[in-house]
Design a protein around this motif. Sequence first.
Motif, PDB file in Angstrom:
ATOM      1  N   GLN A  74     -38.774  23.640 -63.319  1.00  0.00           N
ATOM      2  CA  GLN A  74     -37.656  23.606 -64.269  1.00  0.00           C
ATOM      3  C   GLN A  74     -36.926  24.946 -64.308  1.00  0.00           C
ATOM      4  O   GLN A  74     -35.698  24.993 -64.335  1.00  0.00           O
ATOM      5  N   ASP A  75     -37.684  26.048 -64.303  1.00  0.00           N
ATOM      6  CA  ASP A  75     -37.049  27.371 -64.291  1.00  0.00           C
ATOM      7  C   ASP A  75     -36.270  27.589 -62.995  1.00  0.00           C
ATOM      8  O   ASP A  75     -35.151  28.135 -63.015  1.00  0.00           O
TER       9      ASP A  75
ATOM     10  N   GLY B 134     -32.162  28.315 -62.220  1.00  0.00           N
ATOM     11  CA  GLY B 134     -31.654  29.422 -61.392  1.00  0.00           C
ATOM     12  C   GLY B 134     -30.812  28.933 -60.239  1.00  0.00           C
ATOM     13  O   GLY B 134     -29.758  29.514 -59.933  1.00  0.00           O
ATOM     14  N   ILE B 135     -31.271  27.856 -59.584  1.00  0.00           N
ATOM     15  CA  ILE B 135     -30.487  27.337 -58.454  1.00  0.00           C
ATOM     16  C   ILE B 135     -29.161  26.778 -58.933  1.00  0.00           C
ATOM     17  O   ILE B 135     -28.119  26.927 -58.258  1.00  0.00           O
ATOM     18  N   ARG B 136     -29.159  26.147 -60.132  1.00  0.00           N
ATOM     19  CA  ARG B 136     -27.908  25.588 -60.657  1.00  0.00           C
ATOM     20  C   ARG B 136     -26.875  26.711 -60.866  1.00  0.00           C
ATOM     21  O   ARG B 136     -25.688  26.546 -60.552  1.00  0.00           O
TER      22      ARG B 136
ATOM     23  N   LEU C 164     -22.021  29.513 -58.761  1.00  0.00           N
ATOM     24  CA  LEU C 164     -21.384  30.734 -58.261  1.00  0.00           C
ATOM     25  C   LEU C 164     -21.043  30.652 -56.773  1.00  0.00           C
ATOM     26  O   LEU C 164     -20.409  31.563 -56.233  1.00  0.00           O
ATOM     27  N   GLY C 165     -21.490  29.558 -56.130  1.00  0.00           N
ATOM     28  CA  GLY C 165     -21.204  29.392 -54.711  1.00  0.00           C
ATOM     29  C   GLY C 165     -22.170  30.104 -53.810  1.00  0.00           C
ATOM     30  O   GLY C 165     -21.956  30.176 -52.599  1.00  0.00           O
TER      31      GLY C 165
ATOM     32  N   GLU D 157     -32.593  18.892 -53.759  1.00  0.00           N
ATOM     33  CA  GLU D 157     -33.934  18.999 -53.187  1.00  0.00           C
ATOM     34  C   GLU D 157     -34.939  19.500 -54.221  1.00  0.00           C
ATOM     35  O   GLU D 157     -36.062  19.001 -54.323  1.00  0.00           O
ATOM     36  N   ASN D 158     -34.540  20.475 -55.016  1.00  0.00           N
ATOM     37  CA  ASN D 158     -35.457  20.984 -56.049  1.00  0.00           C
ATOM     38  C   ASN D 158     -35.655  19.951 -57.167  1.00  0.00           C
ATOM     39  O   ASN D 158     -36.728  19.870 -57.769  1.00  0.00           O
TER      40      ASN D 158
END
Length: 494
Positions: free
Chosen positions: A213-214, A218-220, A225-226, A235-236
């Motif tokens: 979840q964390d 972060g990936i979102r 931001l590209g 995938e996550n």
Amino acid sequence: MRKALLLAGLAASTLAALAAPAGAQSLPAPLTVPDQVRSAQGLQLSEVLESSRRFAPAILEALAMARAADGRVLASEGAFDLLFTGEGFSRVAGFYDGTYLQGKAIQPLTNNGGQLEASYRVSRGDFPTYEDYSFTDRLGELKVRGVFALLRDRYIDDRRFGQQSALIERDMAGLDALIIAIGVQQRAIQAYGQWVAAGQQVQVYRSLVGLAQDRQQGIRRQVQLGARAAILLTENEQNLLRRQSLLVAAERDLANAAQRLSLFWRDDDGRPRVATPAQLPSALPMISAARETDPAAILARRPDIKLIEQRLELGETRLELERNRLLPSLRLFAEAGKDFGEEGLGGRSRDPFEAIVGFTFSMPLQNRAAKGQVAATEANINALEWRRRQSEEQIIAEVEQLSTNLTAAERLAVLARDEEVQAEKLAAGERRLFQAGASDFFLVNLREDAAANAAIRRLDAEFRLAQARADLVAVAADLDALRLSADFGQVPAP
């Protein structure tokens, strides 16, 4: 199934550690295999073993059977109880008016097939000539009689065999109770290990869900931001759903394991008690290593070998009884009697002191029944001797095999630990590259999977080591390790 559950939980624990940020990673501590791992809190294995020893129904049933066997010992001693008999009659009509009373005490001998008798009889009035024996002097007659076996029944008879066999069967019932208790304690250790492993699995998957979840958050932000491709977010997300499914399954397994453990962990009233996740210890305990691995010493302690020896003793006792029946019966008897008081209607012949010595003799001319029983009993004894030999050889082979497995498991655990350390270094380095943008999500997961597999092999080696110890403790009948006393199952003599 237990092994798969344990390894799955341990693998998930390793994955959780590998999925943490690089700065939080540290190399595992050097391998240590303590004789007894005791956590500072939580339900301990010793508590479960003590509870199952006191309240497990199978153990209590076996102990009740041992007490029943002790009752049969007391019943067998009843064959030697002092017996009192009495009889009397009075002629209320007819030519004769005789009245007769007699009391007799009979005491069987415990060291001979005979018995001792003491009797007193007294009569009044007149009796016909065919009842001449009924006459006594005025104060009656006192008589003492002894019967002694000289051949058959001299050293053993049905009464003494019944007492000896009851004593042997009481010891056998105690050994049966010990065998059952060892099996129950083994299952209690297994149920406890499954519960702890399931609890660790839940903790691991809960941590994995939190990490996923964390990482998703972060990936979102990086996708917005590209800095990362949107496919990485998908995938996550898939990885998060997989971990949540594993967590639900682990919580189910923990609840089932707690129910199985409740059959051994009970309250003071003997009712099953379901352990809660808050009572989980911080580490899976490893049972103490067997103190004695010498085959001869193990054979001397094994209750199943002792049980065969008791059956052999019972067979030898029965053989002695059957051989006794081949002997002719020769019994010597002696009696002494004296009438007291004024002369009765029977005349002066009752007055003098009387002493009689005599014998009885009998002998079957064929005695095929006793011969057949002797042959059958000898064959049964021979079969028990072969069974003991087979059991001893199997135990020795099992001890040697388990000792070899234990030595190999210790070496494999050290090698697996070294492999895990190297795999963790590679995974930690790959995570740093991923954070710097020099690696991709697929490769970092590949490294983490490799490290997890190395951890699984290390944990599997440690699990095999723990199993080898536990198996050796059971084979060696190490009662201290199983929380059983040395006199378990023995009924104290009254």
